[in-house]
Design a protein around this motif. Structure first.
Motif, PDB file in Angstrom:
ATOM      1  N   ASP A 154      13.090   4.006  -7.378  1.00  0.00           N
ATOM      2  CA  ASP A 154      11.837   3.246  -7.311  1.00  0.00           C
ATOM      3  C   ASP A 154      11.260   3.082  -8.712  1.00  0.00           C
ATOM      4  O   ASP A 154      11.759   3.648  -9.689  1.00  0.00           O
TER       5      ASP A 154
ATOM      6  N   LEU B 204       8.724  -6.724  -9.709  1.00  0.00           N
ATOM      7  CA  LEU B 204      10.064  -6.578  -9.146  1.00  0.00           C
ATOM      8  C   LEU B 204      10.457  -7.934  -8.586  1.00  0.00           C
ATOM      9  O   LEU B 204       9.762  -8.470  -7.720  1.00  0.00           O
TER      10      LEU B 204
ATOM     11  N   VAL C 128       4.314  -5.290  -8.336  1.00  0.00           N
ATOM     12  CA  VAL C 128       4.495  -4.193  -7.385  1.00  0.00           C
ATOM     13  C   VAL C 128       3.886  -2.905  -7.920  1.00  0.00           C
ATOM     14  O   VAL C 128       3.595  -2.787  -9.099  1.00  0.00           O
TER      15      VAL C 128
ATOM     16  N   GLU D 201       5.633   2.748  -6.128  1.00  0.00           N
ATOM     17  CA  GLU D 201       6.456   3.178  -5.004  1.00  0.00           C
ATOM     18  C   GLU D 201       7.523   2.148  -4.607  1.00  0.00           C
ATOM     19  O   GLU D 201       8.363   2.424  -3.761  1.00  0.00           O
ATOM     20  N   ALA D 202       7.483   0.968  -5.232  1.00  0.00           N
ATOM     21  CA  ALA D 202       8.410  -0.104  -4.862  1.00  0.00           C
ATOM     22  C   ALA D 202       9.863   0.328  -5.054  1.00  0.00           C
ATOM     23  O   ALA D 202      10.238   0.833  -6.112  1.00  0.00           O
TER      24      ALA D 202
END
Lengths: 161, 84
Positions: free
Chosen positions: B30, B58, B63, B66-67
């Motif tokens: 992530d 992203l 984002v 946590e993406a």
């Protein structure tokens, strides 16, 4: 195309004419033009801006602006929209950005135009570098403003968190 | 997995590069983990974990940390935007 990211200058009158041509349901056109100023934060000669260079993220700039326009169209009943944002080296007095919102009546047009600008200021991937009296030698990156974040946040509501 | 990285504006100048393609070790899955992985290079790269205001995109969408990252993704890091 509703959104353009380009180096070249734009013609506000021509853009409005193109948007309203043969679209006679439009009763209101609200437009905003952002320009390069010759002064920024600071005092006296330190505040002087002799030129500004805009960097951007090719691909994401177009899609981010399109998303913002789509959001505006979902919130207000609009009959036309147009966003043009320039990049590259610009001098004081030159136009940087154009936002046009067209609707039957002025309420939607004014609100959508302001909304698109407020969201663009915090979500469109452009970065400004200013040259002062010392030219490119002393160029400095412009800091993001809290007031822009505040302006964007005020558009959040129960329907659009 | 292999990903494409892009750096913009002041960050690009600090790092001395506008982007690269890298293979990620297992476990870096992530954005938060990617920032730590890059910061471990030391010097200016530590900005990636030091800076509170750095943004990430992203595949050209903003984002949060946590993406999740997948093979072939494009990740960009940059300062808060100043367009308009």
């Amino acid at each position: 195309m509703s959104v353009s990211v380009q180096r070249e200058a734009f013609d506000v009158g021509a853009e409005i004419a193109a948007l309203t041509r043969d679209n006679h349901g439009i009763g209101a056109v609200a437009s905003f033009v952002g320009l390069v100023r010759d002064m920024n934060a600071g005092h006296g000669v330190d505040a002087m801006v002799s030129a500004m260079t805009l960097e951007h993220y090719p691909g994401m700039t177009e899609s981010a602006l399109q998303e913002i326009v789509a959001e505006a169209r979902s919130r207000w009943d609009l009959l036309g929209t147009r966003v043009v944002h320039r990049y590259g080296r610009l001098e004081p007095g030159e136009a940087i950005v154009l936002v046009i919102a067209a609707a039957s009546h002025r309420g939607e047009a004014f609100a959508a135009c302001e909304f698109i600008m407020d969201y663009l200021k915090t979500r469109a991937p452009f970065w400004k570098k200013e040259e002062g009296a010392g030219g490119t030698e002393c160029a400095r990156w412009v800091d993001a403003r809290e007031s822009d974040e505040t302006a964007a946040v005020r558009w959040k509501n129960s329907n659009h968190p | 997995m292999t990903i494409k990285l892009l750096y913009f504006a002041k960050l690009r100048e600090a790092l001395g590069t506008g982007g690269e393609e890298i293979a990620l070790p297992a476990g870096v899955a992530d954005v938060a983990a990617l920032r730590k992985h890059l910061a471990a290079r030391g010097d200016a790269w530590q900005e990636l974990t030091r800076s509170q205001s750095l943004r990430a995109a992203l595949n050209q969408r903003m984002v949060g940390p946590e993406a999740a990252i997948a093979d072939g993704d494009e990740v960009a890091f940059f300062p808060p935007v100043t367009g308009g």
